[in-house]
Design an enzyme around this catalytic site. Structure first.
Site, PDB file in Angstrom:
ATOM      1  N   HIS A  20       0.830  -1.276   0.019  1.00  0.00           N
ATOM      2  CA  HIS A  20       0.041   0.028  -0.017  1.00  0.00           C
ATOM      3  C   HIS A  20       0.989   1.312   0.096  1.00  0.00           C
ATOM      4  O   HIS A  20       0.645   2.042  -0.567  1.00  0.00           O
ATOM      5  CB  HIS A  20      -0.808   0.083   1.386  1.00  0.00           C
ATOM      6  CG  HIS A  20      -2.051  -0.911   1.426  1.00  0.00           C
ATOM      7  ND1 HIS A  20      -1.926  -1.865   2.522  1.00  0.00           N
ATOM      8  CD2 HIS A  20      -2.849  -1.537   0.365  1.00  0.00           C
ATOM      9  CE1 HIS A  20      -3.025  -2.505   2.143  1.00  0.00           C
ATOM     10  NE2 HIS A  20      -3.690  -2.353   1.063  1.00  0.00           N
ATOM     11  N   LYS A  44     -17.355  -6.272   8.302  1.00  0.00           N
ATOM     12  CA  LYS A  44     -16.195  -7.053   8.546  1.00  0.00           C
ATOM     13  C   LYS A  44     -15.690  -7.018  10.037  1.00  0.00           C
ATOM     14  O   LYS A  44     -16.181  -6.434  10.572  1.00  0.00           O
ATOM     15  CB  LYS A  44     -15.003  -6.547   7.799  1.00  0.00           C
ATOM     16  CG  LYS A  44     -14.915  -7.093   6.159  1.00  0.00           C
ATOM     17  CD  LYS A  44     -13.809  -6.368   5.443  1.00  0.00           C
ATOM     18  CE  LYS A  44     -13.824  -6.809   4.173  1.00  0.00           C
ATOM     19  NZ  LYS A  44     -12.575  -6.084   3.383  1.00  0.00           N
ATOM     20  N   ARG A  93      -1.874  -6.273  -8.134  1.00  0.00           N
ATOM     21  CA  ARG A  93      -0.558  -7.009  -7.915  1.00  0.00           C
ATOM     22  C   ARG A  93      -0.343  -7.908  -8.716  1.00  0.00           C
ATOM     23  O   ARG A  93       0.760  -8.337  -9.403  1.00  0.00           O
ATOM     24  CB  ARG A  93      -0.387  -7.612  -6.461  1.00  0.00           C
ATOM     25  CG  ARG A  93      -0.642  -6.766  -5.366  1.00  0.00           C
ATOM     26  CD  ARG A  93      -1.207  -7.234  -3.961  1.00  0.00           C
ATOM     27  NE  ARG A  93      -2.393  -7.589  -4.380  1.00  0.00           N
ATOM     28  CZ  ARG A  93      -3.133  -8.081  -3.265  1.00  0.00           C
ATOM     29  NH1 ARG A  93      -2.800  -8.004  -2.219  1.00  0.00           N
ATOM     30  NH2 ARG A  93      -4.540  -8.547  -3.443  1.00  0.00           N
TER      31      ARG A  93
HETATM   32  O1  PNS Z   1      -8.977  -2.697   0.411  1.00  0.00           O
HETATM   33  P1  PNS Z   1     -10.186  -3.446  -0.278  1.00  0.00           P
HETATM   34  O2  PNS Z   1     -11.220  -4.184   0.814  1.00  0.00           O
HETATM   35  O3  PNS Z   1      -9.863  -4.115  -1.433  1.00  0.00           O
HETATM   36  O4  PNS Z   1     -11.140  -2.132  -0.583  1.00  0.00           O
HETATM   37  C1  PNS Z   1     -12.370  -2.382  -1.370  1.00  0.00           C
HETATM   38  C2  PNS Z   1     -12.936  -0.880  -1.302  1.00  0.00           C
HETATM   39  C3  PNS Z   1     -13.157  -0.168  -0.104  1.00  0.00           C
HETATM   40  C4  PNS Z   1     -12.372  -0.080  -2.409  1.00  0.00           C
HETATM   41  C5  PNS Z   1     -14.498  -1.292  -1.887  1.00  0.00           C
HETATM   42  O5  PNS Z   1     -15.165  -2.200  -0.973  1.00  0.00           O
HETATM   43  C6  PNS Z   1     -15.620  -0.056  -1.731  1.00  0.00           C
HETATM   44  O6  PNS Z   1     -15.102   0.801  -2.563  1.00  0.00           O
HETATM   45  N1  PNS Z   1     -16.476   0.032  -0.875  1.00  0.00           N
HETATM   46  C7  PNS Z   1     -17.188   1.111  -0.682  1.00  0.00           C
HETATM   47  C8  PNS Z   1     -18.932   0.952  -1.055  1.00  0.00           C
HETATM   48  C9  PNS Z   1     -19.062   0.947  -2.601  1.00  0.00           C
HETATM   49  O7  PNS Z   1     -18.971   2.027  -3.053  1.00  0.00           O
HETATM   50  N2  PNS Z   1     -19.286  -0.272  -3.203  1.00  0.00           N
HETATM   51  C10 PNS Z   1     -19.561  -0.054  -4.550  1.00  0.00           C
HETATM   52  C11 PNS Z   1     -18.042  -0.175  -5.516  1.00  0.00           C
HETATM   53  S1  PNS Z   1     -18.114  -1.055  -6.753  1.00  0.00           S
END
Ligand code: PNS
Length: 162
Positions: A20, A44, A93
């Site tokens: 990150h 979570k 990645r």
């Molecule tokens: O580090 P992660 O857990 O892979 O991140 C996932 C994240 C936070 C980018 C994704 O879950 C997100 O954007 N969540 C917010 C809710 C949302 O907008 N959902 C629709 C996205 S397609």
């Protein structure tokens, strides 16, 4: 266009890894402003609270003046619009990340066509690192040196020993 581009780098960051951090450093060199946004995900069962994650991110990024750390809830696109961001930054990645990332990028584009998702690759040395594996290794007493910043390593050790 000479406008200062604001990018949002969203994620769970539970915990922040060197992968990150590598991506944040790369992003900070390209975008005028980079907002690292920690998802406040109630579904979570996190290892670190959002406050702890934000604190660690702030400490690890304080040397980058155009990087800020925030938290968000709800739709990412709504948050990005509130922050006047034009870009969502995500790291890829390996090919295995691609399907999930493509789905999210296209869904976000469907929700807001003005936002562009930009993918960047971390340094090859970090391509096998994930927060999930770091959590697992640390919780089972394994060595996570070199996988996370030293300040995260210390917090992980304290968490596991408590
Ligand atoms: O580090 P992660 O857990 O892979 O991140 C996932 C994240 C936070 C980018 C994704 O879950 C997100 O954007 N969540 C917010 C809710 C949302 O907008 N959902 C629709 C996205 S397609």
């Amino acid at each position: 266009m000479s406008q200062r581009v604001v990018a949002v780098y969203p994620g769970s960051f539970d915990p922040l890894t060197n992968g990150h951090l590598d991506l944040i450093e790369r992003g900070s060199k390209i975008f005028g402003e980079l907002i690292v946004a920690v998802l406040h995900n109630r579904d979570k069962d996190p290892l670190f609270s959002v406050d702890e994650r934000v604190e660690m991110l702030r400490e690890a990024t304080h040397h980058m003046p155009n990087v800020s750390v925030d938290r968000f809830d709800g739709l990412l696109v709504d948050y990005a619009v509130r922050k006047q961001a034009r870009v969502i930054l995500r790291g890829v990645r390996a090919i295995s990340d691609y399907e999930y990332e493509m789905q999210m990028a296209l869904m976000n584009r469907k929700l807001d066509a003005n936002l562009e998702t930009v993918f960047m690759m971390p340094a090859v040395a970090y391509t096998f690192i994930s927060s999930r594996l770091v959590r697992e290794v640390a919780q089972l007493g394994g060595d996570v040196r070199g996988l996370v910043p030293p300040l995260v390593e210390a917090r992980l050790r304290a968490k596991v020993e408590s």
